[in-house]
Each structure stands twice: as structure tokens, then as C-alpha cells.
Design a protein around this motif. Structure first.
Motif, mmCIF file in Angstrom:
data_model
loop_
_atom_site.group_PDB
_atom_site.id
_atom_site.type_symbol
_atom_site.label_atom_id
_atom_site.label_comp_id
_atom_site.label_asym_id
_atom_site.label_seq_id
_atom_site.Cartn_x
_atom_site.Cartn_y
_atom_site.Cartn_z
ATOM 1 N N GLU A 303 0.793 -1.226 0.000
ATOM 2 C CA GLU A 303 0.000 0.000 0.000
ATOM 3 C C GLU A 303 0.829 1.281 0.000
ATOM 4 O OE1 GLU A 303 -3.191 -0.011 -0.504
ATOM 5 O OE2 GLU A 303 -3.197 -2.206 -0.515
ATOM 6 N N VAL A 304 2.122 1.163 0.263
ATOM 7 C CA VAL A 304 2.986 2.347 0.249
ATOM 8 C C VAL A 304 4.107 2.183 -0.772
ATOM 9 C CG1 VAL A 304 4.523 3.843 1.605
ATOM 10 C CG2 VAL A 304 2.459 2.880 2.666
ATOM 11 N N LEU A 305 4.965 1.183 -0.561
ATOM 12 C CA LEU A 305 6.164 1.048 -1.392
ATOM 13 C C LEU A 305 5.866 0.620 -2.826
ATOM 14 C CD1 LEU A 305 8.718 -0.595 1.074
ATOM 15 C CD2 LEU A 305 8.247 1.839 0.660
ATOM 16 N N GLN A 306 4.722 0.017 -3.057
ATOM 17 C CA GLN A 306 4.405 -0.432 -4.410
ATOM 18 C C GLN A 306 3.253 0.364 -5.036
ATOM 19 O OE1 GLN A 306 4.028 -4.742 -4.303
ATOM 20 N NE2 GLN A 306 5.971 -4.963 -3.209
ATOM 21 N N LYS A 307 3.039 1.580 -4.511
ATOM 22 C CA LYS A 307 2.002 2.453 -5.053
ATOM 23 C C LYS A 307 2.650 3.624 -5.793
ATOM 24 C CE LYS A 307 -1.741 0.356 -3.553
ATOM 25 N NZ LYS A 307 -2.671 -0.282 -4.493
ATOM 26 N N PHE A 308 2.349 3.766 -7.049
ATOM 27 C CA PHE A 308 2.925 4.821 -7.874
ATOM 28 C C PHE A 308 2.684 6.227 -7.321
ATOM 29 C CE2 PHE A 308 2.430 7.866 -11.431
ATOM 30 C CZ PHE A 308 3.752 7.888 -11.870
ATOM 31 N N PRO A 309 1.480 6.556 -6.810
ATOM 32 C CA PRO A 309 1.274 7.912 -6.285
ATOM 33 C C PRO A 309 2.233 8.291 -5.162
ATOM 34 C CG PRO A 309 -0.832 6.835 -6.633
ATOM 35 C CD PRO A 309 0.229 5.768 -6.807
ATOM 36 N N VAL A 310 2.741 7.291 -4.446
ATOM 37 C CA VAL A 310 3.734 7.552 -3.391
ATOM 38 C C VAL A 310 5.136 7.623 -3.979
ATOM 39 C CG1 VAL A 310 4.778 6.679 -1.254
ATOM 40 C CG2 VAL A 310 2.309 6.441 -1.635
ATOM 41 N N ILE A 311 5.520 6.607 -4.753
ATOM 42 C CA ILE A 311 6.902 6.472 -5.210
ATOM 43 C C ILE A 311 7.253 7.453 -6.329
ATOM 44 C CG2 ILE A 311 8.606 4.804 -6.096
ATOM 45 C CD1 ILE A 311 7.628 4.387 -3.187
ATOM 46 N N GLN A 312 6.271 8.035 -6.974
ATOM 47 C CA GLN A 312 6.583 9.019 -8.014
ATOM 48 C C GLN A 312 7.297 10.247 -7.429
ATOM 49 O OE1 GLN A 312 3.183 10.985 -9.800
ATOM 50 N NE2 GLN A 312 1.967 10.803 -7.928
ATOM 51 N N HIS A 313 7.216 10.423 -6.123
ATOM 52 C CA HIS A 313 7.893 11.553 -5.475
ATOM 53 C C HIS A 313 9.222 11.152 -4.837
ATOM 54 C CE1 HIS A 313 4.236 13.822 -6.067
ATOM 55 N NE2 HIS A 313 3.531 12.916 -5.407
ATOM 56 N N PHE A 314 9.507 9.841 -4.784
ATOM 57 C CA PHE A 314 10.728 9.367 -4.138
ATOM 58 C C PHE A 314 11.944 9.745 -4.975
ATOM 59 C CE2 PHE A 314 13.937 6.344 -2.760
ATOM 60 C CZ PHE A 314 13.725 6.285 -1.397
ATOM 61 N N LYS A 315 13.029 10.106 -4.303
ATOM 62 C CA LYS A 315 14.229 10.527 -5.013
ATOM 63 C C LYS A 315 15.346 9.495 -4.886
ATOM 64 C CE LYS A 315 13.476 15.517 -4.890
ATOM 65 N NZ LYS A 315 14.084 16.826 -4.558
ATOM 66 N N PHE A 316 16.128 9.385 -5.935
ATOM 67 C CA PHE A 316 17.224 8.419 -5.993
ATOM 68 C C PHE A 316 18.546 9.148 -6.199
ATOM 69 C CE2 PHE A 316 13.347 6.404 -7.350
ATOM 70 C CZ PHE A 316 13.368 5.170 -6.722
ATOM 71 N N GLY A 317 19.563 8.704 -5.487
ATOM 72 C CA GLY A 317 20.887 9.288 -5.632
ATOM 73 C C GLY A 317 21.923 8.199 -5.818
ATOM 74 N N SER A 318 23.112 8.419 -5.273
ATOM 75 C CA SER A 318 24.171 7.420 -5.392
ATOM 76 C C SER A 318 24.176 6.450 -4.222
ATOM 77 C CB SER A 318 25.533 8.123 -5.464
ATOM 78 O OG SER A 318 25.855 8.724 -4.218
ATOM 79 N N ILE A 319 23.557 6.847 -3.103
ATOM 80 C CA ILE A 319 23.511 5.979 -1.917
ATOM 81 C C ILE A 319 22.302 5.055 -1.999
ATOM 82 C CG2 ILE A 319 23.482 5.897 0.613
ATOM 83 C CD1 ILE A 319 24.526 8.828 0.538
ATOM 84 N N LEU A 320 21.151 5.623 -2.285
ATOM 85 C CA LEU A 320 19.939 4.837 -2.564
ATOM 86 C C LEU A 320 19.693 4.947 -4.065
ATOM 87 C CD1 LEU A 320 17.685 5.836 0.463
ATOM 88 C CD2 LEU A 320 18.946 3.715 0.116
ATOM 89 N N SER A 321 20.169 3.954 -4.778
ATOM 90 C CA SER A 321 20.214 4.021 -6.238
ATOM 91 C C SER A 321 19.083 3.257 -6.898
ATOM 92 C CB SER A 321 21.559 3.446 -6.713
ATOM 93 O OG SER A 321 21.587 3.301 -8.107
ATOM 94 N N ILE A 322 18.655 3.761 -8.053
ATOM 95 C CA ILE A 322 17.643 3.103 -8.862
ATOM 96 C C ILE A 322 18.236 1.932 -9.639
ATOM 97 C CG2 ILE A 322 17.998 4.523 -10.930
ATOM 98 C CD1 ILE A 322 14.559 3.392 -9.611
ATOM 99 N N GLU A 323 19.550 1.807 -9.623
ATOM 100 C CA GLU A 323 20.202 0.703 -10.338
ATOM 101 C C GLU A 323 19.746 -0.639 -9.772
ATOM 102 O OE1 GLU A 323 22.093 1.020 -13.110
ATOM 103 O OE2 GLU A 323 21.453 3.103 -12.917
ATOM 104 N N PRO A 324 19.698 -1.682 -10.622
ATOM 105 C CA PRO A 324 19.223 -2.992 -10.150
ATOM 106 C C PRO A 324 20.058 -3.532 -8.987
ATOM 107 C CG PRO A 324 19.368 -2.951 -12.542
ATOM 108 C CD PRO A 324 20.028 -1.695 -12.072
ATOM 109 N N ASN A 325 19.385 -4.157 -8.046
ATOM 110 C CA ASN A 325 20.100 -4.782 -6.930
ATOM 111 C C ASN A 325 20.911 -5.963 -7.447
ATOM 112 O OD1 ASN A 325 20.701 -5.485 -4.169
ATOM 113 N ND2 ASN A 325 19.229 -7.149 -4.401
ATOM 114 N N SER A 326 22.162 -5.966 -7.104
ATOM 115 C CA SER A 326 23.048 -7.035 -7.614
ATOM 116 C C SER A 326 23.046 -8.239 -6.672
ATOM 117 C CB SER A 326 24.464 -6.495 -7.753
ATOM 118 O OG SER A 326 24.928 -5.939 -6.549
#
Length: 326
Positions: A303-326
Motif C-alpha cells: 500500500e505504500v512502497l508499491q504504489k505509484f502515487p507515493v513512489i513518483q515523489h521518491f528521489k534516488f541518488g548514489s547511496i539509494l540508487s535506482i540501479e538494479p540490486n546485484s
């Protein structure tokens, strides 16, 4: 990277020693929004950021299993600095009173307060980071600023709560906070953050961001229900069926985050609890707190982490990266 181990026997105050310089050649960046379409949600769910964020919350939930807020725990220098920072932000609220305005909700004094936070955020973050990681302050502090609500709408919700948790997660990823700090992160830091968030909500009459009203768990928060249900696991007398009882809330709210949430809801809402918070009330039918905890974690993801209306505002940098988890 994540560990469930805690050093509960070590009561000596930790020295603020800079972590090993694994980030010596790391290039820090200002976080950006990268989930712009519903199709981008899969990138987030498979990302290193999602993996680390969920892992971090799992560690915190495990660390406080069966532990009240007053539990004796290590308070390291970084934790002390975090508490000082939250204290400073709370003082700023006192120094920035609501303004006179015609509308009831969304007091514009909040914008003045948030501008003060923006002005001080990098320097406040540097007080927590060792000197060799001051380069990370701009990236890390961006999550801090986003953790208290939206400047335009003057609202607050689970996405902002997640941003503050991400701020702490960044400090954990940088090894400024360590597994030894896990209990204090919950009982000291996050609990102080909740006090500040509620102070902001009351002072500036903030609107719930994307509230589902009676069909939601809570208008503003979610994480304290996860952490708070873990605290109540193995409790000798409080069962899930008891959490809404007035005498239980009155006696135990200062020791258990879950019950403090119930107390706050009772203060801001009127009428029978089962009517204004029906989904939350239904938790009383769950047989034990372990099942409540695991169920809430699943609900948080869905209901939070997998909802687009919430995650569309989340920001990604070098520490918390959008790159695939290895």
C-alpha cells in the motif's frame, strides 16, 4: 550489508570514529525523481534502493522486538547528534508560529519553517557525518528536507515518512549509523521524529497526503505501527485485542510506539474507534503480535512502497540508487 545483530550488552558510550573510507573516491549526487511512469515501478521494486530500504526497516523491526521505548541501549555520538538536530528543528517550530489566514487547514507558516530547514539542512547533516563524509551532506540532507511534508500543498503522508526513514538509511549505508545503533534509531531517533511530525501537523494544520480516511491505517503514519507491533511481541499482558482499550493506552502509551499512535488518533478524531479507524480496529482480531507485525509489513509494501502515487515523489541518488540490486 544489513545485519540483525545488536550489541545490547555494551552500555559504554561509543566514540564518534569515522568509518573506514570506503567512499573516498565516491561521487555523491543530488537525489532526483526517476519513477515518472507507472511502468517505472518495476525498476524501483528491483532496485538497490528498494532492497536496502526494506532491509533497513526489517533490521529495525527485529532489533526492537519485545523492547519498550525506555529500554537501556547504546546512544552513540551520531545518535546524539541526530537528537540534537531534531531538537533544533522542533525549536524552529516554536520560533515560527502559524500566520493569520482565512482557511482552516494548511497554514502558510509551515512554508517559512521549511525554508529555515532548507537553509540549515546541509550544515545540520554535517554535524552527524564525520569530516571525511561531509561531501555526502547535500545528497543525504535532501531526504531530510523531504521528510516533513510538501511545501506547495502543506500536507504530510507516508511518502514523507519514508523520506525521513531513507535519510536514516543513507546514514546506515554510509556506516555512520551501525547495527549497534538499531535499537536507539527506533526508541530515540524515530520516536523523536514522530513527535516533531505530529507537532508540525498540529501547529500548521497540515492536510493528510493521499489519506484514505476510514479505509486507511492512519491519516499520516505507517512505520510506527510496524515498529510498535514488534515492540509488543511477547508482551505478558497486552494482546492485539486490547490495543484500543482506554486503560491499556493510558498506562502503556509512553512505552510502546503502537499505543502512542492510538493515543494520538483518539486525540485528533472523535466518535467510536471502530468507525473512524475500522481497518486499524480490525487488527484486534489477529491472534498475536508476531502475525500483526508480519501482516503490517506486507501491507506497507503493497500500500505504500508499491504504489505509484507515493513512489513518483521518491528521489534516488548514489547511496539509494535506482540501479538494479546485484
Amino acid at each position: 550489508m544489513m545485519s540483525n545483530e545488536t550489541n545490547n550488552d555494551d552500555r559504554a558510550e561509543a566514540e564518534f570514529v569515522a568509518p573506514d573510507d570506503q567512499f573516498a573516491n565516491h561521487e555523491f549526487v543530488i537525489p532526483e525523481v526517476k519513477v515518472k511512469l507507472v511502468a517505472d515501478m518495476q525498476k524501483w521494486i528491483k532496485s538497490q534502493a528498494y532492497h536496502d530500504y526494506v532491509g533497513f526497516l526489517t533490521c529495525l523491526s527485529t532489533a526492537v522486538k519485545g523492547k519498550p521505548l525506555s529500554v537501556d541501549c547504546l546512544v552513540s555520538k551520531p545518535v546524539e547528534k541526530l537528537l540534537e538536530m531534531l531538537g533544533r528543528l522542533s525549536t524552529l517550530v516554536d520560533e515560527t508560529p502559524p500566520v493569520e489566514q482565512p482557511q482552516r487547514f494548511g497554514n502558510k507558516g509551515y512554508r517559512t519553517w521549511l525554508n529555515h530547514v532548507k537553509d540549515e539542512a546541509v550544515d545540520l547533516t554535517k554535524t552527524i557525518l564525520p569530516v571525511n563524509l561531509h561531501r555526502a551532506a547535500e545528497e543525504v540532507s535532501d531526504y531530510l528536507v523531504q521528510g516533513f511534508g510538501n511545501e506547495t500543498r502543506i500536507d504530510y503522508g507516508t511518502g514523507h515518512e519514508a523520506s525521513f526513514a531513507s535519510f536514516l538509511c543513507c546514514l546506515y549505508r554510509l556506516r555512520v549509523l551501525t547495527p549497534h545503533d538499531q535499537v536507539a534509531i527506533v526508541t530515540k531517533v524515530f520516536n523523536s521524529y514522530l513527535d516533531l511530525a505530529r507537532k508540525l501537523q498540529r501547529t500548521y494544520r497540515m492536510e493528510p497526503a493521499g489519506s484514505q480516511g476510514v479505509w486507511g491505517l492512519d491519516d499520516f503514519q505507517f512505520i510506527p505501527f510496524i515498529l510498535g507491533s514488534s515492540q509488543l511481541i511477547m508482551h505478558q499482558s497486552i494482546r492485539p485485542k486490547d490495543f484500543a482499550k482506554e486503560d491499556v493506552v493510558r498506562e502503556y502509551h509512553s512505552e510502546y510506539m503502537f499505543l502512542e499512535c492510538i493515543k494520538h488518533i483518539n486525540e485528533v478524531k472523535s466518535g467510536p474507534f471502530a468507525e473512524h479507524s475500522s481497518l486499524l480496529y480490525s487488527i484486534g482480531s489477529v491472534p498475536h503480535w508476531g502475525k500483526v507485525n508480519s501482516g503490517l509489513f506486507k501491507m506497507y509494501k503493497a500500500e505504500v512502497l508499491q504504489k505509484f502515487p507515493v513512489i513518483q515523489h521518491f528521489k534516488f541518488g548514489s547511496i539509494l540508487s535506482i540501479e538494479p540490486n546485484s
